[in-house]
Design a protein around this motif. Structure first.
Motif, mmCIF file in Angstrom:
data_model
loop_
_atom_site.group_PDB
_atom_site.id
_atom_site.type_symbol
_atom_site.label_atom_id
_atom_site.label_comp_id
_atom_site.label_asym_id
_atom_site.label_seq_id
_atom_site.Cartn_x
_atom_site.Cartn_y
_atom_site.Cartn_z
ATOM 1 N N ASP A 37 43.875 33.089 33.841
ATOM 2 C CA ASP A 37 42.761 33.967 34.201
ATOM 3 C C ASP A 37 43.193 35.016 35.210
ATOM 4 O OD1 ASP A 37 39.863 34.708 34.808
ATOM 5 O OD2 ASP A 37 40.599 34.037 36.761
ATOM 6 N N TYR A 38 42.756 36.269 34.975
ATOM 7 C CA TYR A 38 42.983 37.347 35.934
ATOM 8 C C TYR A 38 41.678 37.929 36.471
ATOM 9 C CZ TYR A 38 47.749 37.479 33.988
ATOM 10 O OH TYR A 38 49.019 37.159 33.571
ATOM 11 N N ILE A 39 40.539 37.345 36.090
ATOM 12 C CA ILE A 39 39.258 37.913 36.464
ATOM 13 C C ILE A 39 38.798 37.458 37.851
ATOM 14 C CG2 ILE A 39 36.785 37.927 35.907
ATOM 15 C CD1 ILE A 39 38.412 39.796 34.168
ATOM 16 N N HIS A 40 38.992 36.182 38.164
ATOM 17 C CA HIS A 40 38.479 35.715 39.457
ATOM 18 C C HIS A 40 39.469 34.878 40.261
ATOM 19 C CE1 HIS A 40 37.447 31.414 38.410
ATOM 20 N NE2 HIS A 40 37.655 31.916 37.215
ATOM 21 N N GLN A 41 40.350 34.115 39.593
ATOM 22 C CA GLN A 41 41.178 33.171 40.344
ATOM 23 C C GLN A 41 42.192 33.860 41.251
ATOM 24 O OE1 GLN A 41 40.949 29.204 37.566
ATOM 25 N NE2 GLN A 41 42.686 30.529 37.248
ATOM 26 N N ILE A 42 42.820 34.941 40.780
ATOM 27 C CA ILE A 42 43.824 35.596 41.618
ATOM 28 C C ILE A 42 43.194 36.232 42.855
ATOM 29 C CG2 ILE A 42 45.429 36.009 39.716
ATOM 30 C CD1 ILE A 42 44.452 38.919 39.677
ATOM 31 N N TRP A 43 41.926 36.603 42.761
ATOM 32 C CA TRP A 43 41.244 37.210 43.909
ATOM 33 C C TRP A 43 40.762 36.155 44.889
ATOM 34 C CZ3 TRP A 43 42.195 42.191 43.683
ATOM 35 C CH2 TRP A 43 42.397 42.774 42.415
ATOM 36 N N ARG A 44 40.452 34.980 44.382
ATOM 37 C CA ARG A 44 39.950 33.908 45.239
ATOM 38 C C ARG A 44 41.067 33.038 45.814
ATOM 39 N NH1 ARG A 44 34.799 32.410 41.250
ATOM 40 N NH2 ARG A 44 33.325 33.820 42.288
ATOM 41 N N ALA A 45 42.270 33.171 45.295
ATOM 42 C CA ALA A 45 43.375 32.323 45.734
ATOM 43 C C ALA A 45 43.583 32.351 47.251
ATOM 44 C CB ALA A 45 44.659 32.706 45.003
ATOM 45 N N PRO A 46 43.484 33.505 47.925
ATOM 46 C CA PRO A 46 43.669 33.485 49.381
ATOM 47 C C PRO A 46 42.638 32.635 50.129
ATOM 48 C CG PRO A 46 43.915 35.721 48.539
ATOM 49 C CD PRO A 46 43.376 34.891 47.413
ATOM 50 N N LEU A 47 41.492 32.374 49.501
ATOM 51 C CA LEU A 47 40.465 31.552 50.132
ATOM 52 C C LEU A 47 40.716 30.059 49.968
ATOM 53 C CD1 LEU A 47 37.279 33.502 48.898
ATOM 54 C CD2 LEU A 47 38.536 33.815 51.040
ATOM 55 N N VAL A 48 41.648 29.702 49.074
ATOM 56 C CA VAL A 48 41.922 28.289 48.768
ATOM 57 C C VAL A 48 43.421 28.059 48.893
ATOM 58 C CG1 VAL A 48 41.634 26.418 47.094
ATOM 59 C CG2 VAL A 48 39.965 28.302 47.156
#
Length: 312
Positions: free
Chosen positions: A228-239
């Motif tokens: 996935d490139y829609i949400h996971q790469i953007w949220r990765a810094p939060l997790v």
């Protein structure tokens, strides 16, 4: 007599709604599955309304009509066009809050189903789903919470539509639940407002492949389909550790890995015929390297969805 509303429920009943994991990688806001952790309501019709949250998970939640579960019950009454009868509502949950396991969806669905039951069930299942999906703004958690199994669903101005899939044979779920909360609003705030055509094509193709793989039991395709490139790469810094898990979990026995909903829980699929100890060890190691604590748990996929026990 046609058009006569059903009589309200007059005896106690229990409603149990499961947790859920949404997105599963590329199925953003449209794909989810249910997990056997539950929010349970015990509803006793009586002359006045009482809202009683129970247990440590619900410490600090309102013990009055502002409670989210009671407001969900009112949504059913509003859709049915009838006042909600008074009742005592006891609420318990073992779904961890703000962890990406659909705690709000379980409470919402349990409440709508309980309100509908209290009114004598004027709403059918599709209407219950539509009420829940419109309240949440997307159907990916509420649909599996209501129906169980794996659900592909859409929400638009024409209605809410879904296809429920029985889980493939031998497909199990391993979840890593870190000991910190992450609000959905914070996780949504980091997403871009626009995407490239390449990212849109990637998302569409992989979501389609994932749905087809789950429908046909092609466990061998899950690792590829869950990209996935829609949400996971953007949220990765939060997790912390998420990027490592998405890239490496397959080397330790995972069939595929994804952020569960908005996180911070991470979901891995596993083959129930294979041991999960290596995967557990890897996930605990990722947490330790990132200074985190949490739980790693194996589950089957819940296939029952929300249940009503009228013999309570």
């Amino acid at each position: 007599m046609p058009g006569t509303p059903p009589p309200p429920q007059t005896t106690p009943f229990t409603v149990r709604a499961p947790a859920s994991s949404a997105n599963l990688g590329p199925g953003f806001d449209s794909l989810g599955l249910s997990v056997p952790l539950y929010t349970t309501l015990r509803v006793t019709p009586q002359a006045t309304t009482q809202v009683v949250p129970l247990g440590p998970e619900l410490d600090g939640t309102p013990a009055d009509e502002s409670n989210y579960v009671y407001r969900a019950m009112q949504l059913a009454a509003t859709r049915a066009g009838r006042p909600l009868p008074p009742a005592r509502i006891e609420i318990e949950t073992d779904v961890p809050l703000a962890r990406g396991l659909g705690s709000s969806a379980a409470a919402l669905v349990a409440g709508i189903v309980a309100g509908n039951e209290l009114l004598g069930r004027p709403l059918d299942d599709l209407a219950v789903l539509d009420v829940a999906a419109r309240e949440e703004g997307h159907p990916d958690n509420v649909a599996p919470a209501l129906f169980g199994g794996i659900v592909v669903a859409t929400l638009d101005k024409l209605g809410t539509h879904y296809v429920r899939l029985d889980p493939p044979a031998h497909l199990g779920v391993t979840v890593l639940i870190p000991d910190f909360e992450l609000s959905t609003s914070k996780a949504r705030a980091v997403l871009p407002k626009e995407y490239s055509r390449a990212d849109a094509v990637h998302a569409l193709s992989h979501a389609a492949l994932l749905a087809a793989a789950l429908a046909q039991g092609r466990l061998d395709l899950l690792r590829h389909a869950m990209q996935d490139y829609i949400h996971q790469i953007w949220r990765a810094p939060l997790v912390p550790g998420l990027s490592d898990i998405l890239e490496e979990a397959w080397k330790h026995g995972a069939l595929g890995a994804a952020l569960s909903g908005a996180g911070p829980t991470v979901l891995c699929f596993h083959d129930t015929r294979e041991p999960t100890a290596p995967l557990h060890a890897y996930l605990h190691g990722v947490m330790k390297r990132n200074g985190l604590e949490g739980r790693v748990m194996d589950f089957p996929i819940d296939t029952a969805g929300t249940l009503v026990d009228r013999d309570a």
